[in-house]
Structures are given as structure tokens and as C-alpha cells.
Scaffold this motif. Structure first.
Motif, mmCIF file in Angstrom:
data_model
loop_
_atom_site.group_PDB
_atom_site.id
_atom_site.type_symbol
_atom_site.label_atom_id
_atom_site.label_comp_id
_atom_site.label_asym_id
_atom_site.label_seq_id
_atom_site.Cartn_x
_atom_site.Cartn_y
_atom_site.Cartn_z
ATOM 1 N N LEU A 115 10.812 1.484 4.695
ATOM 2 C CA LEU A 115 9.420 2.464 4.055
ATOM 3 C C LEU A 115 10.882 3.940 4.170
ATOM 4 O O LEU A 115 10.380 4.645 3.216
ATOM 5 C CB LEU A 115 8.430 2.885 3.687
ATOM 6 N N ALA A 116 11.264 4.251 4.985
ATOM 7 C CA ALA A 116 11.984 5.273 5.823
ATOM 8 C C ALA A 116 12.953 5.063 4.687
ATOM 9 O O ALA A 116 13.322 5.710 3.979
ATOM 10 C CB ALA A 116 12.363 5.023 6.983
ATOM 11 N N PHE A 117 13.721 3.942 5.064
ATOM 12 C CA PHE A 117 14.887 2.990 4.348
ATOM 13 C C PHE A 117 14.274 3.826 1.816
ATOM 14 O O PHE A 117 15.797 4.529 2.024
ATOM 15 C CB PHE A 117 15.059 1.568 3.954
ATOM 16 N N LEU A 118 13.665 3.697 1.840
ATOM 17 C CA LEU A 118 12.974 3.738 0.594
ATOM 18 C C LEU A 118 13.424 5.286 0.928
ATOM 19 O O LEU A 118 13.972 5.919 -1.164
ATOM 20 C CB LEU A 118 12.247 3.019 0.011
ATOM 21 N N GLY A 119 13.070 5.835 1.488
ATOM 22 C CA GLY A 119 12.550 7.734 1.563
ATOM 23 C C GLY A 119 13.695 7.773 1.411
ATOM 24 O O GLY A 119 13.918 8.808 0.425
ATOM 25 N N PHE A 120 14.784 7.502 2.101
ATOM 26 C CA PHE A 120 16.183 8.273 2.449
ATOM 27 C C PHE A 120 16.899 7.560 0.961
ATOM 28 O O PHE A 120 17.658 8.467 0.784
ATOM 29 C CB PHE A 120 16.955 7.115 3.997
ATOM 30 N N GLY A 121 16.772 6.620 0.456
ATOM 31 C CA GLY A 121 17.726 6.249 -0.930
ATOM 32 C C GLY A 121 17.066 6.712 -1.816
ATOM 33 O O GLY A 121 18.017 6.856 -2.684
ATOM 34 N N PHE A 122 15.942 6.838 -1.859
ATOM 35 C CA PHE A 122 14.929 7.622 -3.404
ATOM 36 C C PHE A 122 14.182 8.560 -3.209
ATOM 37 O O PHE A 122 12.886 8.575 -3.287
ATOM 38 C CB PHE A 122 14.759 5.921 -4.140
ATOM 39 N N VAL A 139 2.049 10.718 2.831
ATOM 40 C CA VAL A 139 2.852 9.105 3.112
ATOM 41 C C VAL A 139 4.047 9.197 3.530
ATOM 42 O O VAL A 139 3.993 8.775 4.906
ATOM 43 C CB VAL A 139 2.663 8.026 2.521
ATOM 44 N N GLN A 140 5.256 10.173 3.012
ATOM 45 C CA GLN A 140 5.905 10.427 3.804
ATOM 46 C C GLN A 140 6.413 11.397 5.395
ATOM 47 O O GLN A 140 6.723 10.540 6.406
ATOM 48 C CB GLN A 140 6.864 11.341 2.529
ATOM 49 N N ILE A 141 4.941 11.964 5.317
ATOM 50 C CA ILE A 141 5.300 12.963 6.615
ATOM 51 C C ILE A 141 4.638 10.945 7.891
ATOM 52 O O ILE A 141 5.551 11.527 8.887
ATOM 53 C CB ILE A 141 4.435 13.948 6.404
ATOM 54 N N VAL A 142 3.738 10.056 6.985
ATOM 55 C CA VAL A 142 3.557 8.974 8.252
ATOM 56 C C VAL A 142 4.803 8.854 8.810
ATOM 57 O O VAL A 142 4.688 8.357 9.827
ATOM 58 C CB VAL A 142 2.229 8.822 7.833
ATOM 59 N N VAL A 143 5.226 7.522 7.622
ATOM 60 C CA VAL A 143 6.787 7.303 8.127
ATOM 61 C C VAL A 143 7.644 7.562 8.456
ATOM 62 O O VAL A 143 7.815 6.948 9.390
ATOM 63 C CB VAL A 143 6.915 6.974 6.105
ATOM 64 N N SER A 144 8.149 9.007 8.687
ATOM 65 C CA SER A 144 9.360 9.583 9.502
ATOM 66 C C SER A 144 8.516 9.631 10.913
ATOM 67 O O SER A 144 9.043 9.003 12.193
ATOM 68 C CB SER A 144 9.217 10.483 8.993
ATOM 69 N N MET A 193 1.179 -1.510 -0.254
ATOM 70 C CA MET A 193 -0.278 0.391 -0.031
ATOM 71 C C MET A 193 0.951 1.482 0.428
ATOM 72 O O MET A 193 0.879 2.136 -0.576
ATOM 73 C CB MET A 193 -0.899 0.171 1.351
ATOM 74 N N LEU A 194 2.377 1.479 0.290
ATOM 75 C CA LEU A 194 2.505 2.478 0.730
ATOM 76 C C LEU A 194 4.371 2.573 0.160
ATOM 77 O O LEU A 194 4.451 3.706 0.488
ATOM 78 C CB LEU A 194 3.207 2.744 2.371
#
Lengths: 425, 258
Positions: free
Chosen positions: B114-121, B224-229, B73-74
Motif C-alpha cells: 500500500l505504501a509503494f502504491l501510495g508513493f508510486g501513484f 486510508v493513506q493516513i493509516v497506511v503511512s 480492502m485497501l
């Protein structure tokens, strides 16, 4: 329902048939036995021989560690057998009923006078009633010289299908009150009287150091351990004792008449019965005879104690007041070796902190951190969170809820043993 | 003598059951593409669980399916197979299986992925949470709280902070669907969230405060990024909140008992 939501705790459904009629019969079984488990480490010297005739209340065993601590015969009869394990540890001593052997009467004059607290102790030690006290930490019978910092009288029992202590002492208000006064003479600290929300158990003037406590009707709040943890935690050096209300009444009767009461109220319930039953029987009664005629056809297991914390047994165990008859275990095929290897590879199994876990410990104590400390053997956190107030029966509900492996009770007893060894050193 | 059922797998299966409304709503909107994504993540998580079963004798868990659903989903959409595979493996292995499986982990594997992917990409586009999916989180919360797997305290703690934020003039209209989904999928994970009662209140409130902070000051971030962080930081702080709650409990107890 609403009080349950706010008080914490759970109600465990154990199905049982209805009793055929109300009322309590007196039922003295033909055989009885005093038993102990190897882990109780109760080393004894027999004072009687096989074949001797003994009065009810006459000493039959003496503790090897504390010679003043005696165990008395539960009924008038003949000694059928004495079985001791390695190191003179009591396994069982069996009796045949012979009513003509009579009852022993002891002199309670000194204990009643009240100016010598040692006389009361000697009386309780000599008549075997001392063993109904349980000291925490560690849940042993207290040492003869020990002075408790508080005593908890449990006039409530929330275990599934437990007999009502209120009924057990009904009609014995005077003996109960006399027993309470005796307890007040045994400690400098408070005596807590734990009762349910109904009418007070003790009517009239409440003595100075006696503190009535109202207890929620949900399990595990009716266990002594939870109340001790909440009101007066036990620590090494400040032991706390607990005793059942019926045993307090027994102390009162003993002081009044000089005789140890013959019976205790026991409830017989469980899913494998045709009808439930409440009887007054002797301590150590024969469970098969108690259940005779009311068990449903088919295989069954007789458990001394509740469905949560009981043990399969032949004789009513010391301190137990209920018998649960469960259906026979279905024959299960042994699981595949790979699955059983996988199942046992990573122990202890993880516990997921859900609402069920919180409620299983009453909802007040931080359950997940406590159980983590317990299963990982972290004695420091365990003691900080008040773990020394607990004995095995207090974690039976948590065991039931979580299906923990190894059982939380086993973890607790191992940890308590370790702490006891460390403290003794 | 009798034994209950609330062991790890029962909890995991009940959690999955509670998540069904969310999964069904999302699948009905995402269509075949969504189903294939879900299958992909189920496969990756399943393979890692299998590897750890064979190599480390760790029983596989249905919790892997919860992780897979959250990721399907995310996870950002146009990332490509290899980065997604790497990110998922990192999350599932490092955040969960390396600790001994679900129940022994510290962080939620989906949050970590999700945090990993957010930081990586950072350039990858985060998926949009549509309104029906946000509403589907409500029955999940109700079922979860009723069976005692999701904590009402976390949800209320977060809700209260949002209430305060909105009273102070914060506009949560863009992020609320992502917040609702994140709350039930990531923040309320019973293992990765706080486990004491006060700790759960604080855990929820911290998540709410972080979301409010990010909404107010991190303007270029996707919902979604806000929520994941926020979920990652709240989950990292959970043991600290638990410690604080225990210290307070002990202090109160000491005062009461004298």
C-alpha cells in the motif's frame, strides 16, 4: 482465574482417571535401576560386581572425574547387571530386591557437629544425596568443591499431574527443617524456599538467610529455572543450586538417623490409565511394575517425568517424581516425500510472537526476543536476558505450545554446551 | 512427549478466522466487484508463494490470504491491473517472501504494498471505508485478543493516544473506520509489530500519535493513506521500541537484583 491472568503462565490439561481411593501406598518394586543418558556424560567406576549383595544406601558407583562423588544402592538387593557405555559412561546398573540385605547406616556425628562444613559435604557426597543438587548454569550435578551463591528449595511443582511436594514432606517437618539448616551451612548466600500461596511450609522461626517465596500456581512458575531467573540469576562463576523439598527432608533424615530414606513420593497419571495412583517407591523403580494393573487396555507409552518434559523410559529417572502413561501413537503413514522435504527445508521454523508464547515463559521475560536469540544461536543476547538460569525442562512448556522444530530444548542444550566449551577455554 | 498446535500455520488460520467478520461485512457491501478483487489478490499472493515454494523450498502460508484480504480492502480502486500487480508483487516478495516467509519478515507485506502504491501513484483515489466495515473491526479485535493473536496492549496504546488527541480537540470522525480496519489488519500483525510487552504499548501509542499528527497537519491525505503511512512508520519503529523495552527491562532487573 483472575490470579492466573495477572501472574502469567498456563495450566496444561493432561486428562487422567481418578484414583480409586485416596492415600499413598509404599510400593518397592522387585527390580530397580540407576540409569543415565549418554548426554549426561556420567563416567563411573563400579564398586561392586554383578551378583554382589548390597545394602540399601551402600556405595555402588564412583564418579571417575570426582572420586569422592558416590552413587548408592536404591534398595537392599543383588546387583543384576552393570552396563557401561563408551568411555565408562553409565548406562544402567540394575538391582533385584532382597530385603534381607538390610540398610547401610553411616556415622553422621561429624556432619551434625556443624563446626566443619567439609564433613557435611563428605557425608552428602558419600551417600549419593549430593546428586540431588543441580547447579546452574548448565544444569549439572555440582562439583564437590563448588560453593553456590544461592540455593533454591522447590516446595512447589506446577508440572501437570506432579505430586505435591507439600504432601511429600508432610509429617517430616523436623527432618525438613534440619535439612534446611544443613543447606544454610553449605552456602554463604540466601536459601530460597519456594512454596505455593497456602500455609507456610516451614512453621515457626525463619532463620536469617532463609527467604520464603510465594509462587503462582501456573506452569512454568513452579519450576526452579523461572524462580532462579527472577530472583537470583545464575552466571558463570556464581552458580545457583536447586533441590526438591523432599530431598531436603531426605538430607534431614540422613543427618538424624544416618540412613538414606528408602522412598520418594511418585504420582502415576495419564490418559491411558484406568485409575491414577500416588505411591512411595524407591529411586529408579521399575515403571512397568508401578503401572501394573492400572493401565487401560490397548497400546500405551510409559513416560518417566511429566507429559511435557518426560522421556519414554523403563526405570524412574534420576530427579523424576512422576510417571505419565500416554496412549499409543497412532500409526501414521509417512508423508509424501515432497511435503516432508518442504517441512524440513527451512529450519528452525519461525515462531510467531503471540500471547501463548509470552505465557509459556511466564509472561515476565521478553519471550520472543529470548527465543529468537536462542534459536539463532546468539549467545550474547541469550546471556544478557538471563538464559544461563535455564535448563531444558524450563522450555518444555514453550516447546509444547509452539511445536517448535528443532525443539527449543535441543537448541538450549546445544547453546549451553557451546557456552560451557567457550568458558572452559 | 505431547505437542501443542500453536505453530505458524495455526496462528495464520486463527488470524484468518478472527478476520472473518470483517471480510464478510466488507464483501457484503462490496458485492461481486469486491469478490473478484479478493480473488485477484489471492491469486497473485498464491502464485508468489508457489514460486517461492518451488524455487526456494519455502512452505506456503495461509498468511498470504491475510495479505490478500488487506489488499483487496485497501488498494486504490481505479489503478489498473498492471500497477496493482506490480505493487502487490513488490510487497509480497520484497517484504515477506525474500525474508523467508511469514514469521521471518520485518514489515507487513500489505503495508509495504500500500505504501509503494501510495508513493508510486499519488493521484489514485484511495477507497472509502464505510461505517459498518469499521464496526466489523470490533469483533475481530475481540476474537483476536481473546485467542491471543492480536495484542490488547497495541490496541489500548493506540486507543489511549486517540483519547488524548480527542481531548485536545482533534476531530477523528472522518478517519476512525479506516483506523479501526488498519489496526486489526496491518498494525496488530503479530510478526510485524513489537514483541515485548512495553514495546507493544509504545507501538500502539506511536501509531496513534502518527495518525493524530497526520490528521492535524496532512490535510489533503485520504483516511486510508493516513493509516497506511502511520502503520508503515510504526512497524519500522517496532524493533527499536523492542530494544528500548528490553533495555528498560534489563535496567529494572539490575536495580532489583542489585
Amino acid at each position: 482465574m483472575l490470579t492466573q491472568v495477572f501472574s502469567g503462565g498456563l495450566t496444561v490439561p493432561v486428562p487422567t482417571a481418578a484414583p480409586e481411593r485416596n492415600g499413598v501406598d509404599v510400593m518397592i518394586t522387585e527390580e530397580a535401576a540407576i540409569t543415565a543418558l549418554p548426554e549426561d556424560d556420567f563416567r563411573v567406576e563400579p564398586l561392586v560386581d554383578q551378583g554382589d549383595s548390597v545394602e540399601q544406601g551402600a556405595p555402588v558407583l564412583r564418579s571417575r572425574r570426582h572420586h569422592v562423588l558416590l552413587v548408592t544402592a536404591p534398595m537392599p538387593g543383588r546387583v543384576a547387571s552393570i552396563e557401561l557405555g563408551p568411555g565408562h559412561r553409565l548406562s544402567s546398573i540394575r538391582f533385584f530386591l532382597e530385603p534381607e540385605a538390610g540398610r547401610r547406616e553411616v556415622d553422621t556425628h561429624l556432619a551434625n557437629r556443624g563446626d566443619d562444613p567439609g564433613a557435611l559435604r563428605d557425608l552428602l557426597l558419600g551417600t549419593g544425596l549430593w546428586r540431588f543438587f543441580r547447579a546452574r548454569p548448565f544444569g549439572q550435578v555440582p562439583l564437590p568443591t563448588e560453593h553456590p551463591s544461592a540455593i533454591f528449595v522447590m516446595a512447589v511443582d506446577t508440572r501437570p499431574r506432579a505430586p505435591s511436594p507439600r504432601e511429600a514432606i508432610s509429617g517430616r517437618a523436623e527432618a525438613f527443617e534440619r535439612g534446611l539448616h544443613a543447606l544454610l551451612r553449605m552456602t554463604e548466600g540466601p536459601v530460597f524456599l519456594c512454596q505455593d500461596g497456602g500455609r507456610p511450609v516451614l512453621e515457626g522461626v525463619v532463620p536469617d538467610r532463609l527467604r520464603p517465596v510465594s509462587v503462582a500456581a501456573t506452569h512454568p512458575w513452579g519450576l526452579a529455572g523461572l524462580q532462579i531467573h527472577r530472583l537470583c540469576p545464575a552466571e558463570v562463576g556464581t552458580p545457583v543450586w536447586d533441590i526438591h523439598a523432599e530431598d531436603v527432608a531426605a538430607i534431614g533424615s540422613l543427618l538424624e538417623t544416618g540412613r538414606v530414606p528408602e522412598t520418594r513420593l511418585v504420582s502415576i497419571a495419564g490418559p491411558a490409565l484406568r485409575q491414577a495412583r500416588e505411591v512411595r517407591c524407591q529411586p529408579g523403580a521399575d515403571l512397568r511394575e508401578l503401572c501394573h494393573g492400572i493401565v487401560a487396555p490397548g497400546p500405551h507409552t510409559i513416560v518417566s517425568g511429566s507429559a511435557l518434559d518426560g522421556r519414554e523410559a523403563h526405570w524412574l529417572r534420576h530427579r523424576d517424581r512422576q510417571v505419565t502413561v500416554l496412549g499409543g501413537k497412532p500409526k501414521r503413514r509417512a508423508p509424501h516425500w515432497f511435503l516432508s522435504a518442504l517441512e524440513t527445508a527451512s529450519r528452525p521454523k519461525p515462531l510467531i510472537p503471540t500471547a501463548a508464547l509470552d505465557q509459556a515463559l511466564g509472561g515476565d521475560l521478553p519471550a520472543a526476543p529470548f527465543l529468537r536469540a536462542l534459536t539463532s544461536g546468539d549467545t550474547e543476547t541469550f546471556r544478557r536476558l538471563g538464559g544461563l538460569s535455564f535448563v531444558e525442562e524450563d522450555l518444555a512448556l514453550a516447546d509444547y505450545i509452539t511445536g517448535a522444530a528443532p525443539s527449543l530444548r535441543a537448541c538450549l542444550s546445544a547453546l549451553l554446551h557451546r557456552i560451557a566449551v567457550e568458558e572452559a577455554a | 512427549m505431547i505437542r501443542g498446535l500453536w505453530d505458524r500455520e495455526t496462528v495464520a488460520i486463527l488470524f484468518l478466522v478472527a478476520l472473518l467478520p470483517l471480510a464478510a461485512t466488507w464483501l457484503s457491501h462490496a458485492g461481486w466487484a469486491g469478490a473478484i478483487r479478493l480473488l485477484f489478490f489471492l491469486l497473485v499472493a498464491g502464485i508468489w508463494h508457489l514460486v517461492f515454494m518451488l524455487a526456494r523450498a519455502q512452505p506456503p502460508s495461509f498468511a498470504g490470504a491475510i495479505t490478500a484480504l488487506a489488499l483487496a480492502m485497501l488498494v486504490p480502486g481505479d489503478l489498473g491491473v498492471v500497477p496493482t500487480l506490480l505493487g502487490t508483487s513488490f510487497g509480497v516478495v520484497i517484504a515477506e517472501l525474500a525474508f523467508g516467509g511469514w514469521g521471518r519478515n520485518v514489515l507487513n507485506p500489505a503495508t509495504v504494498t500500500l505504501a509503494f502504491l501510495g508513493f508510486g501513484f499519488p493521484a489514485a483515489p484511495w477507497p472509502d471505508m464505510i461505517v459498518p466495515v469499521g464496526w466489523a473491526a470490533v469483533p475481530v479485535a475481540v476474537i483476536g485478543v481473546f485467542i491471543g493473536i492480536l495484542s490488547l496492549r497495541i490496541l489500548t496504546g493506540a486507543g489511549l493516544t486517540f483519547g488524548i488527541g480527542m481531548a485536545l480537540g482533534l476531530d477523528l470522525a472522518d478517519v476512525w473506520t479506516a483506523v479501526a480496519v488498519g489496526l486489526v489488519l496491518l498494525v496488530c500483525d503479530p510478526v510485524a509489530s513489537a514483541s515485548t510487552q512495553l514495546g507493544r504499548w509504545l507501538n500502539g501509542a506511536l501509531f496513534g500519535a502518527l495518525v493524530a499528527l497526520f490528521v492535524a497537519h496532512w490535510t489533503e491525505a485520504a483516511p486510508v493513506q493516513i493509516v497506511v503511512s502511520a502503520a508503515l512508520i510504526a512497524s519500522l519503529a517496532a524493533p527499536l521500541l523492542d530494544e528500548a523495552a528490553i533495555a528498560l527491562w534489563l535496567a529494572r532487573r539490575r536495580r532489583r537484583l542489585g
